[in-house]
Motif scaffolding. Structure first.
Motif, PDB file in Angstrom:
ATOM      1  N   SER A 133      -6.021  -2.817  -3.391  1.00  0.00           N
ATOM      2  CA  SER A 133      -7.042  -1.857  -2.923  1.00  0.00           C
ATOM      3  C   SER A 133      -6.645  -0.449  -3.361  1.00  0.00           C
ATOM      4  O   SER A 133      -5.458  -0.094  -3.389  1.00  0.00           O
ATOM      5  N   GLU A 185       0.817  -1.226   0.000  1.00  0.00           N
ATOM      6  CA  GLU A 185       0.000   0.000   0.000  1.00  0.00           C
ATOM      7  C   GLU A 185       0.847   1.270   0.000  1.00  0.00           C
ATOM      8  O   GLU A 185       0.568   2.220  -0.712  1.00  0.00           O
ATOM      9  N   PRO A 197      -5.516   3.158  -3.750  1.00  0.00           N
ATOM     10  CA  PRO A 197      -4.788   4.079  -2.869  1.00  0.00           C
ATOM     11  C   PRO A 197      -5.667   5.290  -2.560  1.00  0.00           C
ATOM     12  O   PRO A 197      -6.328   5.829  -3.454  1.00  0.00           O
TER      13      PRO A 197
END
Lengths: 533, 533
Positions: free
Chosen positions: A340, A316, A342
């Protein structure tokens, strides 16, 4: 003056006659033992073409394959293995994540080596399950195949070909540890042929040449750990001693996905056929979704961003750094990313689960390409003349990136160390500094100016091997020499011995003659003395 | 199953697109500096094709040229030289006759070497007259040429190209003394790459490898006598030091009239393009005269006999021996011979001043080919699948003959020693023993099974060099290394020094440590003693 059309006619007729040769008009049976992953993706175009030319193609793959699926133009024979597709996917994902772990260099290398060895053991086990699947192997033996097309990166296909006594065509992007050079008996002087993973250019400094030489010394030991397993498996299955060299040198034709706009010029062999850029020939129109993205990008155009088929998500923190950089340019960025979203993703960046990379790069609005510099991506960048920002992750990607950078066609970033600004600046440079575009366009024009398209060349040589049951007239006699014979060490030793013996005899003769003369003179000197006195 | 026509369409379209590429549609200007003799004959086909494709071709040749004449598809610029066409013809005839002089081996070699040197001096003088012809050179400099096509066998063309700063395409059948290998920086391990004139195969015995190695040692000195003249001339004209290697390595593309059905497989370089068999593509129908000869030959068919363009007459005694042998076979023999008619000539033998060799060999009634085994003849024999009786005379002909013999496609005779019976028996063997026909047909089928015809390939690469002003991306970095750097001798020396210094230090440390320990122990041993006593 325009080229006379009367001159083109015999040229085209000649080419047609060749393609339409009577031997070529009979369809045959081809067995394909592919590698899973991105390696499969360019091979599949050759299979499709062979099918269209009337050949029957059978693909053999483990039940756990991720990329190798049923296809309309080949028969897929899956064989059971004691692991699932998900296990292989986990290997890919783990490999991708591993790259981003910011550990000390040596620790990373050891970790990657251990990981590679573990994964190779899984893939070896798949090969073992194929070779010990008596029913399947018997059906292949009775299948009436004329040749095997295989990727020898992990040499399962070469064992199958030898087991079935069929000539083999190798389709690959090179092998680690110079195994491709050794397999083809192709000389590769370490003074100007950079070793893989060395990141050396072809014009090396003295220290780079020292590094290249050291890698040359340790290469045979580096790969032995993994490749010797296949030699053992082959020896067991073929009931005779088989070395890694035997497995590699079995290839009748080596279809190498190289081109000298990317690779540095180096010696080659008659049975090596260069088909670099084979993956970027067929360009399709964009789907409505992507057409809409591109049209909406306005005058600034688009940037295509993908880290390859194996790495679709990253940690991430790194993703946020990258998202921040992408927000700093006016172009629309199409980013293939399955992780996922950012939180800082800018409006100009669109995340997609998959993108038609080659088709997007071929669009006139493509301004830059952010790539992991895998060989497929690099050639798509070259074909379409799109300057690149390269973030090499593993394997040959570092070398690819360095090569393109040395040709002024892109900028290389260290994905671990780079900051958000580094990426933004690199993107602005390749988009706004005209030299990058000019250089990649020059490479593109050289690359695409060729007498035969790489796909046609690959198809031709596969058919050639099928027609002639191999290509023994292209096999150098070097394969039948021992290493000391190849380097003429026995001959040099013999000649040195002859010179030494000759020198010794001449020396002895001289000494003997000298003594004779000296004594005679002394005798003559003495005699008159005795007389006068 | 027939090959699907839908599969051929994209193949042909791809090839057409490539040939019709926009860059290729503009005609350019090409300067040709050819070699006289048989070397010119295959080059002229390329020139014709280039002319048909819209290019303007200017050929520069001395006024004394024998084979290079005015042509419809090029402009011939002749320059004056202080000798006549007849002088050159006399050189050719003398060379031919010299071959048949039955003198001791060493005497023959010395005589041939002296003759070659004398003739080379004449040809060098022609080159000098071209380079010092200020008016012609100025007109060439202002001619707007894009490239030079030349045969570097005697490297006048390379000097012209460098003088005019134009990229060069070399068109040749190889060079003596491995100059082609050195010029392209192509490795050629003497353990399996037979040296020219060695008559070695690729699979050599120990003694053959010793011979090959010795030739490798003396090669650089052998050719220096003649080639260094050109280096001196180049240095004078180009106002800088030029070596033979510089002249040779200037070639952007090497169009080599080789094919691996004839040559032994060996390493090659990216800028070497193999166009072997280029001379036997265009087959024309026979003239009425030759058609009549062939038709009259009946079921036995014909034998084609020619000793090449340079040797059309031989000493009478040898001619009678040959005539006697030819009378012993039932075939009609068409013999290219301009000497006086042998008195014993049999009825089945027809003497002609010239014959359409390739067209006759292409006739289904051709049963055998008696040839001096020049490269052109050999490839015409291979293309048309006609077994050969080979009588090599000079140069590479001995090697060519040995190669074809080793492939079972013909029989080699020593033209000096052979008897009438030897020739008759050899002819009967190649005509009646089916293995010769089968072998040459196998070679023929391999040779003709190629993705692009050699003529098209040659034309493509000449145009490529014209389009891109050379082919620098195919030039290996080896050209920029000294000989000791190329062989990594400096690196090996450095590494050896490091190992030696390291070993020395370790040794010294050990000795020091050992002494310390030893003394300590002695000291300890002594101390208790003194205490106990």
């Amino acid at each position: 003056m325009a080229a006379g059309s009367q001159g083109l006619l015999p040229l085209i007729l000649g080419l047609m006659l060749c393609v339409l040769s009577p031997e070529g008009s009979q369809g045959g049976k081809l067995l394909v033992v592919p590698m899973d992953g991105s390696h499969w993706l360019s091979m599949v175009a050759v299979i499709q073409q062979l099918h269209q030319r009337g050949h029957e193609v059978v693909v053999v793959a483990p039940s756990s394959s991720v990329f190798i699926k049923e296809g309309a133009f080949y028969t897929l024979k899956k064989f059971p293995v004691p692991f699932q597709k998900e296990d292989i996917e986990a290997i890919f994902t783990g490999f991708g994540y591993g790259v981003f772990e910011n550990e000390p260099f040596l620790q990373r290398v050891i970790k990657m080596y251990k990981g590679a060895k573990k994964n190779a053991a899984v893939l070896l086990s798949a090969c073992s399950h194929l070779l010990h699947n008596e029913e399947l192997m018997a059906s292949l033996a009775a299948g009436g195949f004329e040749a095997v097309l295989t990727d020898p990166f992990l040499p399962c296909g070469p064992i199958v070909a030898q087991y079935l006594s069929l000539p083999a065509v190798y389709f690959l992007n090179g092998l680690p540890c110079s195994l491709d050079f050794r397999g083809t008996q192709c000389p590769s002087p370490p003074s100007y042929v950079p070793r893989s993973l060395s990141m050396n250019p072809d014009h090396m400094t003295f220290l780079q040449r020292v590094k290249n030489m050291l890698i040359t010394f340790i290469e045979p030991f580096l790969c032995n750990a993994i490749y010797s397993w296949y030699a053992s498996l082959a020896s067991e299955v073929l009931w005779r001693d088989v070395t890694v060299q035997d497995l590699m040198s079995f290839g009748s034709i080596w279809l190498l996905r190289h081109d000298f706009v990317m690779q540095y010029p180096r010696p080659t062999m008659p049975n090596i056929v260069f088909i670099g850029g084979i993956n970027c020939i067929s360009q399709k129109p964009l789907s409505q979704e992507f057409e809409a993205y591109v049209n909406a990008s306005g005058e600034h155009g688009i940037v295509v961003f993908s880290l390859g088929s194996m790495v679709s998500q990253i940690p991430e923190k790194k993703a946020m750094e990258i998202a921040d950089a992408l927000g700093k340019i006016p172009q629309t960025v199409l980013w293939r990313y399955t992780g996922s979203r950012p939180s800082n993703l800018a409006n100009n960046t669109i995340l997609v689960k998959w993108l038609p990379q080659n088709d997007l790069l071929g669009h006139p609005k493509a301004r830059a390409f952010i790539t992991h510099s895998g060989s497929h991506g690099i050639y798509e960048g070259i074909c379409n003349g799109v300057p690149m920002v390269m973030m090499p992750l593993f394997g040959d990607q570092m070398d690819n990136a360095k090569r393109m950078e040395s040709r002024g066609a892109g900028i290389t970033l260290n994905v671990l160390d780079m900051t958000s600004d580094d990426l933004a600046n690199a993107l602005k440079a390749v988009i706004n500094d005209k030299s990058y575009k000019e250089n990649i366009m020059r490479l593109s024009s050289l690359h695409k100016d060729r007498p035969v398209e790489p796909l046609d060349l690959a198809v031709f040589w596969v058919e050639f091997v099928m027609r002639h049951k191999g290509a023994p007239h292209l096999r150098p006699a070097a394969h039948d020499l021992t290493w000391y014979q190849y380097h003429s060490l026995d001959v040099i030793g013999f000649l040195l011995a002859v010179v030494l013996v000759f020198t010794f005899i001449v020396f002895k003769c001289c000494v003997f003659g000298f003594r004779k003369c000296f004594r005679k003179k002394e005798h003559i000197k003495k005699t008159p003395k005795s007389k006068t006195h």
